[in-house]
Design a protein around this motif. Structure first.
Motif, PDB file in Angstrom:
ATOM      1  N   LYS A  80       0.032  41.370  45.469  1.00 17.81           N
ATOM      2  CA  LYS A  80       0.578  42.628  44.967  1.00 17.81           C
ATOM      3  C   LYS A  80       1.957  42.857  45.586  1.00 17.81           C
ATOM      4  N   ARG A  82       5.447  44.023  46.714  1.00 18.15           N
ATOM      5  CA  ARG A  82       5.848  45.434  46.777  1.00 18.15           C
ATOM      6  C   ARG A  82       6.999  45.766  45.844  1.00 18.15           C
ATOM      7  N   LEU A 154       2.109  59.300  37.195  1.00 20.10           N
ATOM      8  CA  LEU A 154       2.466  58.086  37.922  1.00 20.10           C
ATOM      9  C   LEU A 154       3.548  57.294  37.218  1.00 20.10           C
ATOM     10  N   PRO A 160       6.413  57.215  42.372  1.00 18.85           N
ATOM     11  CA  PRO A 160       6.431  56.570  43.693  1.00 18.85           C
ATOM     12  C   PRO A 160       6.022  57.489  44.836  1.00 18.85           C
ATOM     13  N   ALA A 163       1.836  58.116  44.075  1.00 22.08           N
ATOM     14  CA  ALA A 163       0.906  56.976  44.155  1.00 22.08           C
ATOM     15  C   ALA A 163       0.253  56.830  45.523  1.00 22.08           C
ATOM     16  N   PRO A 164       0.991  56.947  46.634  1.00 21.01           N
ATOM     17  CA  PRO A 164       0.332  56.795  47.944  1.00 21.01           C
ATOM     18  C   PRO A 164      -0.702  57.870  48.236  1.00 21.01           C
ATOM     19  N   THR A 166      -2.991  58.857  46.157  1.00 20.38           N
ATOM     20  CA  THR A 166      -4.225  58.593  45.416  1.00 20.38           C
ATOM     21  C   THR A 166      -5.349  58.258  46.386  1.00 20.38           C
ATOM     22  N   SER A 196      -7.400  49.472  45.038  1.00 21.25           N
ATOM     23  CA  SER A 196      -6.662  49.873  46.237  1.00 21.25           C
ATOM     24  C   SER A 196      -6.469  48.727  47.227  1.00 21.25           C
ATOM     25  N   GLY A 199      -3.150  47.875  49.281  1.00 23.07           N
ATOM     26  CA  GLY A 199      -2.236  48.905  48.818  1.00 23.07           C
ATOM     27  C   GLY A 199      -1.946  48.859  47.335  1.00 23.07           C
ATOM     28  N   HIS A 201      -2.985  50.579  44.849  1.00 24.37           N
ATOM     29  CA  HIS A 201      -2.759  51.870  44.177  1.00 24.37           C
ATOM     30  C   HIS A 201      -1.306  52.313  44.285  1.00 24.37           C
ATOM     31  N   ARG A 202      -0.601  51.824  45.318  1.00 23.30           N
ATOM     32  CA  ARG A 202       0.820  52.146  45.475  1.00 23.30           C
ATOM     33  C   ARG A 202       1.692  51.437  44.439  1.00 23.30           C
ATOM     34  N   ARG A 203       1.158  50.402  43.802  1.00 19.23           N
ATOM     35  CA  ARG A 203       1.931  49.652  42.804  1.00 19.23           C
ATOM     36  C   ARG A 203       1.818  50.275  41.409  1.00 19.23           C
TER      37      ARG A 203
END
Length: 291
Positions: A80, A82, A154, A160, A163-164, A166, A196, A199, A201-203
């Motif tokens: 994933k 970044r 999102l 951005p 998302a963190p 979530t 998740s 990380g 979910h951050r994508r």
């Protein structure tokens, strides 16, 4: 609320696969069933992983099919990165590379959600490579796609930042909003674990650019869908607020030769047919795919 899970634990699923180096990234690939079986490739949706198919795969493998599943880049057990620019076109190339790695030539294809756009791109590139095509709920027609509020947020400029934030609880609430039938807490927990992981979910804001890609390639992908000459099956949950009965109505008009299985219940199935009614989906796919 369901009490019995339909999915095996995520770690059990991933132990059955391997991470393959493709394009500088590690991609999770799994194969089930006899090596000499008729090939079928299953493409998963957003924001989860190939684990979505875990309740379906044993039945297909037992029917003698060689079942290939994979996690797209940015999903599940695959890398994933970044700052990567995620693209449906690149995901289609990734599938072609997985086929090459597995020694797969022609194959049947089953696609859900995000995977339907990858499937449409693969059909646009080389429809002769796909022996038969099965579709589960997804945005086949971009003008009919109705993203839920969480996706819209999102996908927007605040994505951005949001998302963190979530959490599993928020993920579960958003998931249940698109279901026609409840999943148990254990299944929601496993789906969140895939989404998740590392990380992932951050994508989501980067991955959700697929909404824009669908619009850009709408003409080409619609033609690939409607002009594909092989056998076609739609297994559809009409209670899906994103791509449910309103999409099925167009499918019946524009692709009248296709076989359609509408999971109308009661209760009607929503966005995840393979999780909400895995027995019917497995038996339907097996009948359609088995040689």
């Amino acid at each position: 609320m369901k009490s019995n899970p339909v999915l095996p634990p995520l770690d059990q699923w991933t132990r059955g696969g391997t991470r393959v180096r493709i394009g500088g990234h590690a991609v999770f690939v799994r194969q089930d069933g006899p090596a000499d079986g008729a090939p079928v490739t299953l493409l998963h949706g957003f924001p989860t992983s190939s684990h979505d198919w875990a309740a379906i795969v044993p039945s297909l493998a037992a029917a003698g099919l060689r079942v290939t599943t994979l996690d797209f880049l940015g999903f599940g057990e695959s890398d994933k990165p970044r700052r990567h620019t995620y693209s449906l076109l690149d995901q289609a190339t990734l599938v072609e590379e997985v086929w090459r790695w597995c020694g797969i030539g022609r194959t049947a294809l089953v696609a859900h959600d995000y995977g339907v756009s990858v499937g449409q791109e693969l059909l646009a590139r080389d429809p002769s490579r796909v022996t038969r095509m099965a579709w589960l709920n997804g945005g086949l027609y971009p003008d009919l796609h109705r993203p839920v509020p969480a996706q819209r947020l999102l996908h927007g400029p605040l994505g951005p930042l949001l998302a963190p934030l979530t959490t599993r609880r928020r993920f579960g609430a958003a998931l249940r909003d698109v279901l026609g039938r409840e999943l148990c807490d254990a299944d929601v927990r496993e789906l969140w674990a895939a989404a998740s992981r590392a990380g992932g979910h951050r994508r989501a804001p980067r991955l959700l650019r697929y909404i824009d890609e669908r619009r850009r390639h709408a003409g080409r992908w619609t033609a690939a869908l409607e002009e594909y000459p092989g056998p076609v099956l739609f297994v559809w949950g009409p209670a899906d607020p994103i791509s449910g009965a309103h999409v099925l109505a167009r499918i019946r008009t524009r692709i009248p030769r296709a076989s359609v299985v509408e999971l109308a219940g009661p209760p009607a199935v929503g966005h995840y047919p393979q999780l909400e009614d895995p027995q019917i989906v497995a038996s339907t796919l097996k009948s359609f795919l088995a040689p």
